[in-house]
Design an enzyme around this catalytic site. Structure first.
Site, mmCIF file in Angstrom:
data_model
loop_
_atom_site.group_PDB
_atom_site.id
_atom_site.type_symbol
_atom_site.label_atom_id
_atom_site.label_comp_id
_atom_site.label_asym_id
_atom_site.label_seq_id
_atom_site.Cartn_x
_atom_site.Cartn_y
_atom_site.Cartn_z
ATOM 1 N N HIS A 219 -3.046 -3.271 1.908
ATOM 2 C CA HIS A 219 -3.132 -4.300 0.682
ATOM 3 C C HIS A 219 -2.993 -5.703 1.243
ATOM 4 O O HIS A 219 -2.279 -5.865 2.648
ATOM 5 C CB HIS A 219 -2.250 -3.925 -0.374
ATOM 6 C CG HIS A 219 -0.753 -3.849 -0.039
ATOM 7 N ND1 HIS A 219 -0.106 -4.852 0.222
ATOM 8 C CD2 HIS A 219 -0.213 -2.718 0.310
ATOM 9 C CE1 HIS A 219 0.979 -4.531 0.521
ATOM 10 N NE2 HIS A 219 1.215 -3.283 0.626
ATOM 11 N N GLU B 225 2.700 4.394 -1.539
ATOM 12 C CA GLU B 225 3.230 3.859 -0.480
ATOM 13 C C GLU B 225 4.537 4.932 -0.359
ATOM 14 O O GLU B 225 4.745 5.579 -1.370
ATOM 15 C CB GLU B 225 3.836 2.533 -0.618
ATOM 16 C CG GLU B 225 4.922 2.150 0.436
ATOM 17 C CD GLU B 225 4.418 2.091 1.827
ATOM 18 O OE1 GLU B 225 3.877 3.267 2.380
ATOM 19 O OE2 GLU B 225 4.286 0.939 2.370
#
Length: 213
Positions: A28, A102
């Site tokens: 990202h 994550e």
């Protein structure tokens, strides 16, 4: 030192003789915590304007290929990156894939990297820190599952630095990578075939460089 990151008893999807599938792992775009060098983990920190610009640049880079779908971690910084990429590629709204979230960092989340090093030097227990083996044991089967959904196709999977590092370490059989080797907006191309999961190209350092040679 050879480290194979894999958990015992993990059910792995069988790809079989299906045509090879390409998966582009994308990190990202930047967040304010990235800029401040704070550990994010499961904390849902949004992208900043620089991160959106990075995401648009990555989308332009990917626009030269032929892609079938975009999937993403549910965290907003990843989901927004994936939406920017999907819009540029003319694809449907990204599907959420929780296994790409994550790595959880527990009590480290919100701390700077310097603060983390100080705690580690003091041997302070870190509650809630997810092991890399755990990350690989959820992320790799998810990538193999994507290949069963898109045999012979190509998928963009937007995720996080900790996930990408864990997958690279698993594939390269390394214990560590240099800090900062998986940058915001970076692309790491994988291929899934009957022979398994392999790395084709990566914006991160090459395996020989990771040894410090």
């Amino acid at each position: 030192m050879t480290v194979r990151l894999w958990g015992p008893g993990v059910a792995v999807p069988v790809v079989g003789a299906a045509p090879a599938t390409t998966i582009a792992l994308v990190r990202h775009g930047e967040t304010d915590w990235n800029r401040e060098r704070r550990i994010q983990g499961a904390t849902d920190i949004p992208m900043n304007d620089r991160g959106r610009a990075q995401s648009r640049a990555t989308a332009e880079r990917l626009a030269g290929g032929c892609w079938d779908a975009v999937v993403t971690s549910p965290l907003s910084r990843s989901a927004e990156t994936a939406t920017i990429i999907a819009d540029r590629l003319g694809l449907a709204e990204p599907d959420l894939l929780p296994a790409l979230a994550e790595r959880r960092h527990g009590t480290l989340e919100g701390l700077t990297t310097a603060e983390r090093r100080r705690l580690e030097a003091e041997a302070v227990p870190i509650e809630g820190l997810e092991s890399r083996v755990s990350v690989v044991s959820r992320a790799v089967p998810a990538l193999l599952w994507l290949a069963t959904r898109h045999p012979g196709g190509a998928v963009v999977a937007v995720t996080h630095g900790g996930v990408i590092q864990s997958v690279l370490l698993h594939l390269w059989e390394r214990a560590s990578l240099p800090s900062g080797s998986v940058t915001n907006g970076s692309v790491h191309e994988l291929r899934v075939s009957a022979s398994g999961l392999e790395l084709v190209a990566s914006d991160a350092v090459a395996p020989v460089e990771a040894t410090g040679s």
